[in-house]
Write an enzyme that holds these catalytic residues in place. Structure first.
Site, PDB file in Angstrom:
ATOM      1  N   HIS D 101      44.307  41.547  39.530  1.00 18.00           N
ATOM      2  CA  HIS D 101      44.488  41.538  38.081  1.00 18.00           C
ATOM      3  C   HIS D 101      45.992  41.421  37.809  1.00 18.00           C
ATOM      4  O   HIS D 101      46.798  41.976  38.555  1.00 18.00           O
ATOM      5  CB  HIS D 101      44.083  42.856  37.426  1.00 18.00           C
ATOM      6  CG  HIS D 101      42.663  43.251  37.580  1.00 18.00           C
ATOM      7  ND1 HIS D 101      42.186  43.906  38.687  1.00 18.00           N
ATOM      8  CD2 HIS D 101      41.607  43.131  36.734  1.00 18.00           C
ATOM      9  CE1 HIS D 101      40.887  44.163  38.527  1.00 18.00           C
ATOM     10  NE2 HIS D 101      40.510  43.698  37.363  1.00 18.00           N
ATOM     11  N   ASP D 104      47.785  44.705  38.083  1.00 18.24           N
ATOM     12  CA  ASP D 104      47.886  45.317  39.416  1.00 18.24           C
ATOM     13  C   ASP D 104      49.232  45.017  40.050  1.00 18.24           C
ATOM     14  O   ASP D 104      49.820  45.875  40.717  1.00 18.24           O
ATOM     15  CB  ASP D 104      46.855  44.728  40.406  1.00 18.24           C
ATOM     16  CG  ASP D 104      45.414  44.874  39.976  1.00 18.24           C
ATOM     17  OD1 ASP D 104      45.108  45.811  39.232  1.00 18.24           O
ATOM     18  OD2 ASP D 104      44.591  44.026  40.401  1.00 18.24           O
ATOM     19  N   GLU D 232      31.593  37.994  35.628  1.00 16.73           N
ATOM     20  CA  GLU D 232      31.076  39.047  36.512  1.00 16.73           C
ATOM     21  C   GLU D 232      30.192  39.997  35.721  1.00 16.73           C
ATOM     22  O   GLU D 232      30.662  40.792  34.931  1.00 16.73           O
ATOM     23  CB  GLU D 232      32.258  39.812  37.122  1.00 16.73           C
ATOM     24  CG  GLU D 232      31.810  40.909  38.063  1.00 16.73           C
ATOM     25  CD  GLU D 232      32.987  41.568  38.759  1.00 16.73           C
ATOM     26  OE1 GLU D 232      33.996  40.877  39.046  1.00 16.73           O
ATOM     27  OE2 GLU D 232      32.918  42.779  39.003  1.00 16.73           O
ATOM     28  N   GLU D 268      28.419  41.066  41.864  1.00 13.05           N
ATOM     29  CA  GLU D 268      28.816  42.271  42.609  1.00 13.05           C
ATOM     30  C   GLU D 268      27.574  43.071  42.982  1.00 13.05           C
ATOM     31  O   GLU D 268      26.715  43.347  42.140  1.00 13.05           O
ATOM     32  CB  GLU D 268      29.749  43.145  41.764  1.00 13.05           C
ATOM     33  CG  GLU D 268      30.087  44.443  42.503  1.00 13.05           C
ATOM     34  CD  GLU D 268      31.122  45.322  41.828  1.00 13.05           C
ATOM     35  OE1 GLU D 268      32.093  44.780  41.276  1.00 13.05           O
ATOM     36  OE2 GLU D 268      30.951  46.552  41.855  1.00 13.05           O
ATOM     37  N   HIS D 271      27.108  46.267  40.905  1.00 12.11           N
ATOM     38  CA  HIS D 271      26.720  45.966  39.521  1.00 12.11           C
ATOM     39  C   HIS D 271      25.252  45.549  39.452  1.00 12.11           C
ATOM     40  O   HIS D 271      24.553  45.858  38.486  1.00 12.11           O
ATOM     41  CB  HIS D 271      27.612  44.862  38.940  1.00 12.11           C
ATOM     42  CG  HIS D 271      29.035  45.271  38.756  1.00 12.11           C
ATOM     43  ND1 HIS D 271      29.995  44.439  38.254  1.00 12.11           N
ATOM     44  CD2 HIS D 271      29.665  46.456  39.013  1.00 12.11           C
ATOM     45  CE1 HIS D 271      31.160  45.079  38.205  1.00 12.11           C
ATOM     46  NE2 HIS D 271      30.990  46.288  38.665  1.00 12.11           N
ATOM     47  N   ASP D 296      31.369  39.878  44.827  1.00 17.52           N
ATOM     48  CA  ASP D 296      32.122  41.103  45.048  1.00 17.52           C
ATOM     49  C   ASP D 296      31.317  41.949  46.030  1.00 17.52           C
ATOM     50  O   ASP D 296      30.275  42.520  45.696  1.00 17.52           O
ATOM     51  CB  ASP D 296      32.356  41.854  43.728  1.00 17.52           C
ATOM     52  CG  ASP D 296      33.680  41.442  43.092  1.00 17.52           C
ATOM     53  OD1 ASP D 296      34.277  40.441  43.519  1.00 17.52           O
ATOM     54  OD2 ASP D 296      34.118  42.128  42.154  1.00 17.52           O
ATOM     55  N   ASP D 307      29.318  53.304  39.218  1.00 16.12           N
ATOM     56  CA  ASP D 307      29.859  52.325  40.140  1.00 16.12           C
ATOM     57  C   ASP D 307      30.645  53.037  41.237  1.00 16.12           C
ATOM     58  O   ASP D 307      31.758  53.510  40.997  1.00 16.12           O
ATOM     59  CB  ASP D 307      30.812  51.436  39.305  1.00 16.12           C
ATOM     60  CG  ASP D 307      30.968  50.046  39.843  1.00 16.12           C
ATOM     61  OD1 ASP D 307      30.229  49.645  40.743  1.00 16.12           O
ATOM     62  OD2 ASP D 307      31.856  49.333  39.330  1.00 16.12           O
ATOM     63  N   ASP D 309      31.451  51.649  44.211  1.00 18.63           N
ATOM     64  CA  ASP D 309      32.318  50.674  44.885  1.00 18.63           C
ATOM     65  C   ASP D 309      32.605  51.047  46.326  1.00 18.63           C
ATOM     66  O   ASP D 309      33.764  51.082  46.749  1.00 18.63           O
ATOM     67  CB  ASP D 309      33.640  50.518  44.112  1.00 18.63           C
ATOM     68  CG  ASP D 309      33.504  49.595  42.916  1.00 18.63           C
ATOM     69  OD1 ASP D 309      32.453  48.942  42.759  1.00 18.63           O
ATOM     70  OD2 ASP D 309      34.461  49.522  42.113  1.00 18.63           O
TER      71      ASP D 309
END
Lengths: 438, 438, 438, 438
Positions: D101, D104, D232, D268, D271, D296, D307, D309
């Site tokens: 991003h 980031d 996404e 993802e 997700h 993802d 989430d 992750d």
């Protein structure tokens, strides 16, 4: 005698490279793992309800599965034919145990006395078939939830007369389990729960349930039945809230009523996940509290909110389950891996019944072999031991031994300052698990 | 002295037809319901963490809410300004109680000794403000989960040194709660749980937790603190599996460790639903086991899987909660309705803080009035009594009194035949509930 | 003629203070709200399947409910008696519409030709009863999911012959719906979905489904049926993954296949929440896309993972649903509130059937009145309008009109700096909602 | 130059029997599978946000992870040091791609102009590092959800000025992605959704979102960026309802707005499961609609509702994902397996970062090899082909070709009678899957 599965011979072990759908790839009954045969480790049981009485119906449609034994004639003729088919199936599959509800094996008659006679007749037949085949009964149980009289529960029914009916039925079911040499007896509170608190006196219902269980304990002693009593937790379905939500809920109830020495848990994988626990979690809670009794070996669908009772095929799940079970010393009297699993509604061919069970047996056999390797290697045990090393001496040992209280710990902290912290290494441990999954 | 909410005067009761968002429509502190004022029934408390320290951040973004008191200067100046703002808020809102974690009110310093000094300084200020305003402390607690040292738990940490640190912190937090006249002290096991069984010795961790709670009980007696110890169940978040899953799980643990007389439950609505129970269920389980202590009055979003900690506004929920609480005799020492609730991230204006609390207080005041009417009318109680009428005499009374066992019940059933069954009348009862919801 | 509900007279409106369980407290058919009678706003329908064919069975037990009309004799005699009972019920309840599946009203015979004859006979009877009573058919539909031939779907079945069978059945069902003057025809894809991708060609199945729907559109035109075609989304159950997951999924499919002008949505509350949406969300998505057709008015249990199909009684839900519906201009041809709801298994008395429907009708009547007040007051609409005010002129209007792109917006931002942000005021709005809920 | 991971050398492939936690057991970059190297099949990418900016904080506690590069000095010095550390990590790990991003890699300054300058400076450094190392950018994206200005969304914000700000930021992010040779650009609508419909004009918000995407398409063409635009999907979190719920919801929206040719999906795993779909389902829906763009690659916890992750380690999931991807022809431009995964909060050591990625790469490498074997063997494809065989000729082919309608199908059915049905053989197919999982 009629052969009900004529196209299938006794299922043989052919090894991991076989492509024969009617052969074991991993379950090799007499293969020794950690000093014991697979058969003795796994103690597989076939359940009577799904396997022989389940015909594919669901809330949106009727039966899809046609079984030859259902054409045998009147109700009792069908019951006898079904029993023959069952023992043929057990034998061809090569399991050592079976499980049943009273009403699976013999249909209800017009009154309890007549019903009990029917049950006795079928039990005599089953006893003979057990003697003929060497099959053993893992456990029996009562169906006190399907008939409309039990719509509001059995032991927790608002009506004392229904409670009395349920008690009578359980009495008989324990007696026939004893007659068949059953190693255990399961209490699954099919409709012990509530749909709305607006019409429910939960405390009174649970007090009645405790009374029922105490009566069962008393009767067991009276008749000399030495099998293990088991409670099977489930959080919901069919009632909105089942009282035996999970292992801990059962323990709270048993301890409050002085029953915790008399019952162990029958942990079902799908019931565990419906309660938002992993299968392994419920096993470990039971082990840690000394109450792991037996296992209903199936799996749910984590994206669905009801009991799907699928055959267990996930190697991660069977590995972690067997790892917990092996670490706890294995399954003993009254304990086994009972396939409380049913065919998918579209699996209408007789062979599908074999596929389901073969897949489940292979999955647990792989889980056993992998778990044994994990224990023999000791990598996980070493990692856990190291993680808790500070408790083995010094202040940790003092705490465990009850030698220190808040004041000593405050002094220790003021003197020693900020504690050192270490990585939990979850990713590394998960990678190691994958090394074993082969 | 700085006024932090200058646009808001003391919130007044204006009645159900008021459209003033900064007025009570239902909460009328001194109005008497069933012989007691609303204030004494409801015992509302404001929580320090969400209300004054919560600034709208979430896993996907930083703070959104700007509060004047955060501009007061260094850490301790901010802490003091925050305390002033808090008591201004309490007073304007008109609640009688507050709750806090140690770390909410005073920031950590470089070491525990220094941290404790800071805490003492702020506690002295809070004590003075309590004296000035008449506010009381419902309960205090420890934050032993935010700092990285507690990443793997406090009382269940794999490191004995972290356990010792947590014990030291809890010791101090109990002492300052005592100093402030707190009516209770809460144990919420922020990170008492596990993320993966691969690195966890669950049994050893729970044994340590029992040790910690026993030390707390011992210390409480030593210092003469007579407040109620409370455990707050939660099933998951932040850990994958929290040990204090729900009320029954806590009871199982407390009973196994001989601690069940020393702790009651602090039931949170949102934690109940995360455990797949209704709020009322968790309250009723606690009542039935004699351990209803206090309530964290909030609500979750039933379509989301995490703790949303919203202000309670659902009248059905507050009605059924108050119905259970009133039937149990009401909340007593250490018990109250603490708004463990936070503003939505977009609610960035100071008035929103009042809207949230006013809405929650009105929702519970309505719930109280409706529940009182339900009890005074007695329609639900009569329906339940009638449903269980067979237990009040005859075979039902015999069972409850332990006068009969399986054999007598079998005889009863063989003689009496098929039991009569009656409608559970759920739809009718739900309609009656709607008659009350006005 | 046999009277099937002899203890119940025509249900009357008695007002909010009535305690008569067999009276309306809020539904007053001819009362005018926002210029239209309640009857015309709400267009209530009774469903044939749950109300007359549902007998309380579930996956754990058989029927509990005994209905007099099931004792009428052979299958067709029962079908006729049931139709008489149904129209007696419709009339006593005072609804204007009913809904049915083909197989609800007439049992299957040995072959399709014979089955269709049976259907024709019952349809003739229903037509006469409609004429006698003034009842109208809201919509008809096909049951192409209960029979074992449809175990793998109807329009998405792996077998072309089953597809052909389903098409034949749908053809007939549309024709009889037309014959009965039905205002709509619903497609609920009972088993249009999959259980495992391992045996599924999802693309091919969905292409077939599109073909089926196109054939239905063609046939509708051919026979001159002008009723509304409706799709009813559901995410799962009975299949693991239902293709018509939710309104947006249906829209994606319809748009890809050029069918989006020919179908609207039949939104069911319980299906919405199973898809993790609120009921209001699914209604609003449908409204925003111009496809709100009709409503299956029930409710689920948010703590259970299956379709509980309970009668709607939550006033928040009915209020927000009616608010969305009124703002969209109300329900029109083919649209109504159909009670796709069933009695709880323990609600075995005939009166329970009335309680369920009365409760649902009152809940929606209250929702209508409250929503009308919310619209007349305009407080919510004003708050929303103000929140989006920046779009009504200036740069917002430029964006909406397509007059600017990234470059202009970058210039705007570089010039204007940090945007002002405002509270979303969720707590205040939720409090206002509670002001209306009376 | 500072070395940030001095204890780790370039990760080597050591094969399945290695016990070195810092070696690949399965990922062998240049090994050829089905005619293509693993590297080219899998196109692994490291994400910048979790891997370098994630420090273990969660809603209940602050950072736990200490990284050396965060001690580099002021904000921009830290940004540069982080970029150095990142490329050291990429190189040692041996992946070919990264993703980021805008925020980031470079911190926001006081205004957009200044922020963009910072971004340009860091992008120049990244470009040089790409040139030095051969690393490529899989895709870039914008963080328009963390800053408080975006609390109510970016493209769907109630304020036009915030929309303008977001548009400006996206413009720049696309430009820097283009500058770095990015193969794609992702739109994840971080806060594009709503928390309550009480304050939301959903239709207007979605119309604005369509405008924003159209502007992006226009700008892309204008600057000559030929990378793939990706959306996404995610169903919820952080907002209560995210607009891009799942692949089908995105398709409905794109089709309604004429944008379906310009966007593909970035699917993802976590997700997907939050939307109650399997990972494979979302991939297959995308493939079937011609919009599978990128992946993802992570996993969620099926018992948790947010989430998580986690790094992907489940071999079943990676196998079925790769099976779908390989059958679809593999990933192409803009597509790769991006580890949108974060360390557990207790994984505080630098090595843990390698363990996570190594485990994920090995899991997908195994999945690739197993899926290739499944395709080469063709057992699944044959089973599916056979199951749909009736569509390849006769009436099935007629239907697919549009040669028949309801009338012909009715005739066909009347003539042919009851269709034959076949087992779905789910258990057998699941067993076969287990044969491949080694």
């Amino acid at each position: 005698m009629t052969e009900y599965f004529p196209d299938v011979k006794k299922i043989a072990f052919e090894g991991a490279d076989s492509k024969n759908p009617l052969a074991f790839k991993h379950y090799n009954a007499d293969e020794v793992v950690m000093g014991k045969t697979m058969k003795d480790h796994l103690r597989f049981a076939v359940c009577y309800w799904h396997t022989f009485k389940g015909l594919g119906s669901d809330p949106f449609g009727g039966p899809t599965i046609l079984r030859e034994y259902n054409n045998a004639g009147d109700e009792m003729a069908v019951a006898e034919a079904t029993m023959d088919a069952a023992f043929e199936f057990f034998t061809k599959l090569g399991v050592g145990y079976w499980c049943f509800h009273d009403r699976d094996i013999a249909p209800e008659a017009d009154n309890l006395a007549e019903t009990n006679k029917r049950l006795d007749k079928i039990v005599a037949k089953a006893k003979q078939l057990q003697a003929d085949t060497g099959m053993k009964l893992l456990w029996g149980t009562t169906n006190a939830f399907s008939h409309r009289r039990f719509m509001a529960g059995a032991g927790t029914n608002p009506s004392a007369a229904v409670f009395a009916y349920a008690a009578s039925q359980i009495k008989k079911a324990i007696e026939v389990t004893h007659e068949l040499g059953g190693e255990g007896y399961v209490f699954w509170g099919g409709r012990e729960g509530y749909d709305t608190l607006l019409n429910t006196d939960m405390k009174r219902e649970l007090d009645h349930l405790a009374k029922l269980l105490q009566m069962a304990v008393d009767h067991k002693k009276k008749i000399g039945f030495t099998g293990q009593f088991l409670i099977e937790p489930k959080p919901k379905e069919p009632t909105t809230h089942q009282y035996d939500f999970d292992a801990n809920t059962c323990l709270a109830f048993l301890r409050a009523n002085g029953l915790d020495k008399d019952f162990k848990m029958n942990i079902e994988a799908n019931h565990a996940t419906l309660a938002m626990h992993t299968f392994q979690h419920e096993l470990q809670v039971s082990v840690d509290n000394g109450v792991l009794g037996s296992v209903d070996a199936n799996r749910g669908d984590m994206l669905l909110g009801w009991d799907t009772d699928q055959f267990p095929t996930n190697i991660y799940d069977t590995t972690l389950a067997m790892y917990t079970i092996l670490n706890a010393g294995g399954l003993t009297t009254g304990g086994g891996l009972n396939f409380d699993a049913k065919l998918r509604r579209q699996s209408i061919e007789p062979n599908d019944l074999f596929h389901g069970h073969i897949g489940g047996m292979d999955a647990f056999a792989r889980g056993l072999k992998i778990a044994a390797k994990m224990i023999e290697d000791g990598r996980f045990a070493a990692a856990v031991k190291e993680r808790y090393a500070t408790w083995d001496s010094g202040i940790g040992a003092d705490i465990e031994a009850g030698r220190v209280g808040f004041e000593e710990l405050e002094k220790y902290t003021l003197k020693n300052g900020e504690p050192e912290i270490k990585s939990g290494r979850q990713e590394m441990l998960e990678n190691i698990l994958n090394e074993y999954i082969r």
